[in-house]
Design an enzyme around this catalytic site. Sequence first.
Site, PDB file in Angstrom:
ATOM      1  CB  THR A  21      -1.014   0.268   1.209  1.00 54.83           C
ATOM      2  OG1 THR A  21      -1.788  -0.972   1.080  1.00 54.83           O
ATOM      3  CG2 THR A  21      -1.849   1.463   1.175  1.00 54.83           C
ATOM      4  CB  THR A  95       0.334  -4.204   6.054  1.00 53.98           C
ATOM      5  OG1 THR A  95      -1.284  -4.318   5.541  1.00 53.98           O
ATOM      6  CG2 THR A  95       0.793  -2.739   6.218  1.00 53.98           C
ATOM      7  CE  LYS A 166      -3.414  -5.616   7.927  1.00 60.37           C
ATOM      8  NZ  LYS A 166      -3.294  -5.341   6.407  1.00 60.37           N
ATOM      9  CE1 TYR A 285      -8.668 -28.152  29.421  1.00 69.14           C
ATOM     10  CE2 TYR A 285      -6.914 -26.927  28.360  1.00 69.14           C
ATOM     11  CZ  TYR A 285      -8.140 -26.895  29.312  1.00 69.14           C
ATOM     12  OH  TYR A 285      -8.581 -25.783  29.982  1.00 69.14           O
TER      13      TYR A 285
HETATM   14  N1  ASP Z   1      -2.951  -5.420   0.356  1.00 64.56           N
HETATM   15  C1  ASP Z   1      -1.992  -4.540   0.673  1.00 64.56           C
HETATM   16  C2  ASP Z   1      -0.492  -5.458   0.768  1.00 64.56           C
HETATM   17  O1  ASP Z   1      -0.295  -6.210   1.409  1.00 64.56           O
HETATM   18  C3  ASP Z   1      -2.005  -4.262   2.039  1.00 64.56           C
HETATM   19  C4  ASP Z   1      -0.988  -3.107   2.750  1.00 64.56           C
HETATM   20  O2  ASP Z   1       0.097  -2.925   2.354  1.00 64.56           O
HETATM   21  O3  ASP Z   1      -1.364  -2.351   3.780  1.00 64.56           O
HETATM   22  O4  ASP Z   1       0.162  -5.202  -0.189  1.00 64.56           O
END
Ligand code: ASP
Length: 340
Positions: A21, A95, A166, A285
């Site tokens: 982004t 991200t 994230k 468990y």
């Molecule tokens: N879809 C984007 C990516 O991962 C999201 C971002 O960069 O925030 O390239």
Amino acid sequence: MHVRDLVLQKPRVLLVTTGGTITMLRGANGSLYPCEDAGMLLERIPELNTLADIDILPLTSVDSSDITPAVWLTIARAIFQRIKEYDGFVVTHGTDTLCYTAAALSFMLQELSKPVIITGSQVPLEEIGSDGRANLINAVRVAISDLAEVAVVFGSLIIRGTRAKKTSVFDMQAFISVNDVPLGTIGLAIKFSSFAKTRSRRKPLLRTAINENVALIPVYPGMKPCIIEYIAGCHDGIVLEGYGAGNIPTGEKSLIPAISQAVARNVPVVVCTQCIVGSTEMELYQVGRAALEAGAIPAMDMTPEATLVKLMWVLGQTDDMGSIDSMMQKCFVGELHEVS
Ligand code: ASP
């Protein structure tokens, strides 16, 4: 070189761009797409050059949904080849899969003597209200600091590469540090934790051998055992996201026989937790113990992202089931707290 020259010389930083982004543009249909021109980063933020002499290395320009393990190798090699030329490295990245790349670089670039920082943004640099400018400036500030690790710089946090996750599609603080305090915080000043590794004369190691034929799958109510049987038939390792403390269904739709079969075929099954916070505790468990007894390996407090990348990296080095077991439970780059 005179002392005076040394004082006046700016630190050198290599800015490796991969897309995401931060460098995206909005198309006529409203969707964001990666911009090819990584040089726009410096045009948009000219004052980066007051912090450091910055060279840009555009490696690729993709939405990070399209980042593959092959790109991790390319980034790691590009940095390692230039490790002596620069004082620090910044990688810009989408991200969505940034945590996987951060974990991969952590395992591939060990014994670092200088910082390798990964950053990105929620809003493109080209748009109003972008967090890209602050994130990139802070990434460069950390890249010329005393840190010597792979770290994610995002919002107000500096997070160890193997601990980032994230957690928000919306918030500017999109990442948290899982199961460990952050390496540092960014506020009026940048403050580092006392356990962050600092610059030294360590000799960096490039360890890029990986086996990417590993699957990551969540356990869910009603999951059919044939899913694990199928995946074990075409993968060399499986990471299962179990419930809570690493619990696995053992009733009518028991996954235990499928785990035993996979392990018998030398396909390691590593169980991490679906919970964001906490560690596997598979003896707590009976449903966890059964998986352990079937040969599953606990991921302890590793994130699913770090567990997947680590299993790929471990399988790049050995196919001996005993060694895989002990390496998965050993801490290499701060990815887990070893059980003593
Ligand atoms: N879809 C984007 C990516 O991962 C999201 C971002 O960069 O925030 O390239």
